[in-house]
Design a protein around this motif. Structure first.
Motif, PDB file in Angstrom:
ATOM      1  N   MET A   1      29.735   3.512 -11.332  1.00 53.72           N
ATOM      2  CA  MET A   1      31.480   3.911 -10.942  1.00 53.72           C
ATOM      3  C   MET A   1      32.309   3.307 -11.984  1.00 53.72           C
ATOM      4  O   MET A   1      33.209   3.833 -12.075  1.00 53.72           O
ATOM      5  CB  MET A   1      31.428   3.456  -9.464  1.00 53.72           C
ATOM      6  N   LEU A   2      32.180   1.836 -11.992  1.00 54.81           N
ATOM      7  CA  LEU A   2      33.306   1.219 -12.669  1.00 54.81           C
ATOM      8  C   LEU A   2      33.230   1.711 -14.193  1.00 54.81           C
ATOM      9  O   LEU A   2      34.192   2.007 -14.727  1.00 54.81           O
ATOM     10  CB  LEU A   2      32.871  -0.534 -12.671  1.00 54.81           C
ATOM     11  N   ARG A   3      32.042   1.751 -14.816  1.00 51.78           N
ATOM     12  CA  ARG A   3      32.114   2.096 -16.206  1.00 51.78           C
ATOM     13  C   ARG A   3      32.516   3.486 -16.238  1.00 51.78           C
ATOM     14  O   ARG A   3      32.831   4.143 -17.382  1.00 51.78           O
ATOM     15  CB  ARG A   3      30.476   2.164 -16.761  1.00 51.78           C
ATOM     16  N   GLN A   4      32.131   4.381 -15.193  1.00 51.19           N
ATOM     17  CA  GLN A   4      32.588   6.029 -15.212  1.00 51.19           C
ATOM     18  C   GLN A   4      34.038   5.961 -15.438  1.00 51.19           C
ATOM     19  O   GLN A   4      34.625   6.796 -16.088  1.00 51.19           O
ATOM     20  CB  GLN A   4      31.991   6.639 -14.195  1.00 51.19           C
ATOM     21  N   THR A   5      34.678   5.130 -14.522  1.00 49.28           N
ATOM     22  CA  THR A   5      36.177   4.933 -14.576  1.00 49.28           C
ATOM     23  C   THR A   5      36.748   4.513 -15.934  1.00 49.28           C
ATOM     24  O   THR A   5      37.719   5.214 -16.320  1.00 49.28           O
ATOM     25  CB  THR A   5      36.662   4.066 -13.510  1.00 49.28           C
ATOM     26  N   ILE A   6      36.251   3.394 -16.524  1.00 50.28           N
ATOM     27  CA  ILE A   6      36.679   3.149 -17.798  1.00 50.28           C
ATOM     28  C   ILE A   6      36.427   4.221 -18.684  1.00 50.28           C
ATOM     29  O   ILE A   6      37.365   4.436 -19.527  1.00 50.28           O
ATOM     30  CB  ILE A   6      35.642   1.884 -18.240  1.00 50.28           C
ATOM     31  N   THR A   7      35.448   5.036 -18.857  1.00 52.13           N
ATOM     32  CA  THR A   7      34.994   6.203 -19.736  1.00 52.13           C
ATOM     33  C   THR A   7      36.276   7.129 -19.667  1.00 52.13           C
ATOM     34  O   THR A   7      36.641   7.687 -20.427  1.00 52.13           O
ATOM     35  CB  THR A   7      33.770   6.733 -19.428  1.00 52.13           C
ATOM     36  N   ARG A   8      36.351   7.498 -18.254  1.00 49.25           N
ATOM     37  CA  ARG A   8      37.640   8.436 -17.933  1.00 49.25           C
ATOM     38  C   ARG A   8      39.040   8.181 -18.637  1.00 49.25           C
ATOM     39  O   ARG A   8      39.679   8.847 -19.037  1.00 49.25           O
ATOM     40  CB  ARG A   8      37.853   8.655 -16.477  1.00 49.25           C
ATOM     41  N   ILE A   9      39.117   6.924 -18.299  1.00 51.45           N
ATOM     42  CA  ILE A   9      40.471   6.090 -19.071  1.00 51.45           C
ATOM     43  C   ILE A   9      40.637   6.234 -20.575  1.00 51.45           C
ATOM     44  O   ILE A   9      41.722   6.541 -21.045  1.00 51.45           O
ATOM     45  CB  ILE A   9      40.717   4.776 -18.483  1.00 51.45           C
ATOM     46  N   GLU A  10      39.380   6.009 -21.086  1.00 53.89           N
ATOM     47  CA  GLU A  10      39.398   6.130 -22.619  1.00 53.89           C
ATOM     48  C   GLU A  10      39.554   7.469 -22.967  1.00 53.89           C
ATOM     49  O   GLU A  10      40.259   7.801 -24.209  1.00 53.89           O
ATOM     50  CB  GLU A  10      37.951   5.761 -23.007  1.00 53.89           C
ATOM     51  N   GLN A  11      39.115   8.624 -22.248  1.00 50.61           N
ATOM     52  CA  GLN A  11      39.208  10.091 -22.554  1.00 50.61           C
ATOM     53  C   GLN A  11      40.359  10.761 -21.920  1.00 50.61           C
ATOM     54  O   GLN A  11      40.468  11.895 -22.212  1.00 50.61           O
ATOM     55  CB  GLN A  11      37.867  10.552 -22.218  1.00 50.61           C
ATOM     56  N   ALA A  12      41.302  10.005 -21.406  1.00 51.82           N
ATOM     57  CA  ALA A  12      42.313  10.592 -20.674  1.00 51.82           C
ATOM     58  C   ALA A  12      43.433  11.013 -21.496  1.00 51.82           C
ATOM     59  O   ALA A  12      44.460  10.054 -21.768  1.00 51.82           O
ATOM     60  CB  ALA A  12      42.915   9.446 -19.544  1.00 51.82           C
TER      61      ALA A  12
END
Length: 289
Positions: A1-12
């Motif tokens: 979940m934490l890594r998915q959140t970081i990935t979403r931020i990178e791609q936001a």
């Protein structure tokens, strides 16, 4: 979940509008090159932001330790914690300013994470400032609660900062990994006669591009990829002559001495790695340090 959140931020990409405006504002507000070099940490050969961050982080953690200790065990703990929080809040602006200057020279994916990192730290600072006000008003229980909340939020900000630095490579030397790929043994990179006098030339040591600079029979060598963002120094302009000659990265303008790789101007805070060189029977050879 934490890594998915970081990935979403990178791609936001939705963050880019605000990011572009803030980047333009930072660049416009901090124009003098000497000031930018100071805030980048170019003068010390290491990014300045992580150094300055130690003051508020150390003060806030120390205050948390005192807040969690029973008053009878540590006389004066309330007053000391208040002083520490005041110190931490006062130390945030210079640390943040250095961080914003570094952030303004980063790629979009890093700037997205950096924006959330900055917003998180802004919230944490607001909680600590509120804690300070509460303590100075005699409401120490409220002040402790706000400070602990601030420490929790600051921890999230620190996680994002760590991801930005270590996972995304923000602030690291992008040239340093290339050094490990240079052959350990002396490796011929060309003849001395083939190198232009007083001008840099790019040759390969194994698979690693190396920038060579000749002055008479003396040759200096450095990793060709810029330490800031791996830009091609071989395509950059040369300023100065002789021992004062420097190469300017064509991507962001980082400037390095062609003699010893010293970072003269940022945004690079790290020096350019240099390699041992020898001239043997007319051939130029380099090896890993």
């Amino acid at each position: 979940m934490l890594r998915q959140t970081i990935t979403r931020i990178e791609q936001a990409g939705a963050l880019d509008g605000a990011g572009d405006k803030i980047q333009a504002a930072v660049t416009s507000a901090i124009r003098p090159r000497t000031l930018r070099d100071l805030l980048h940490g170019t003068w010390m050969g290491h990014p300045l932001h992580p150094v300055l961050v130690q003051v508020p982080v150390g003060a806030f953690i120390s205050a948390a330790v005192l807040d969690l200790m029973p008053e009878q065990f540590v006389p004066g703990a309330k007053k000391a914690a208040t002083v520490l929080i005041a110190t931490g809040v006062a130390a945030v602006p210079p640390a943040a300013l250095a961080g914003w200057v570094d952030w303004s020279e980063m790629t979009k994916d890093r700037r997205r994470v950096g924006l959330v990192h900055a917003a998180t730290n802004l919230l944490a600072t607001g909680l600590y400032a509120s804690s300070l006000v509460a303590r100075l008003s005699g409401r120490h229980a409220r002040g402790r609660a706000l400070a602990l909340a601030g420490l929790s939020v600051a921890g999230a900000g620190a996680y994002l900062g760590g991801h930005l630095s270590y996972a995304q490579g923000g602030g690291i030397s992008h040239a340093a990994p290339q050094v490990a790929l240079v052959p350990e043994e002396w490796t011929e990179v060309g003849s001395l006669a083939s190198l232009p006098e007083g001008k840099p030339a790019v040759r390969k040591a194994g698979d690693v591009p190396v920038l060579l600079y000749r002055q008479g029979d003396r040759v200096s060598a450095m990793i060709e990829r810029c330490s800031h963002e791996a830009g091609p120094l071989g395509e950059g302009d040369v300023v100065g002559t002789g021992s004062e000659a420097c190469v300017v990265c064509p991507w962001h303008g980082s400037t390095f001495s062609l003699i010893d790789g010293h970072a003269v101007h940022g945004p690079a805070a790290n020096d350019q790695p240099v390699l041992p060189v020898r001239v043997r029977e007319g051939s130029v050879e380099v090896r890993r340090p």
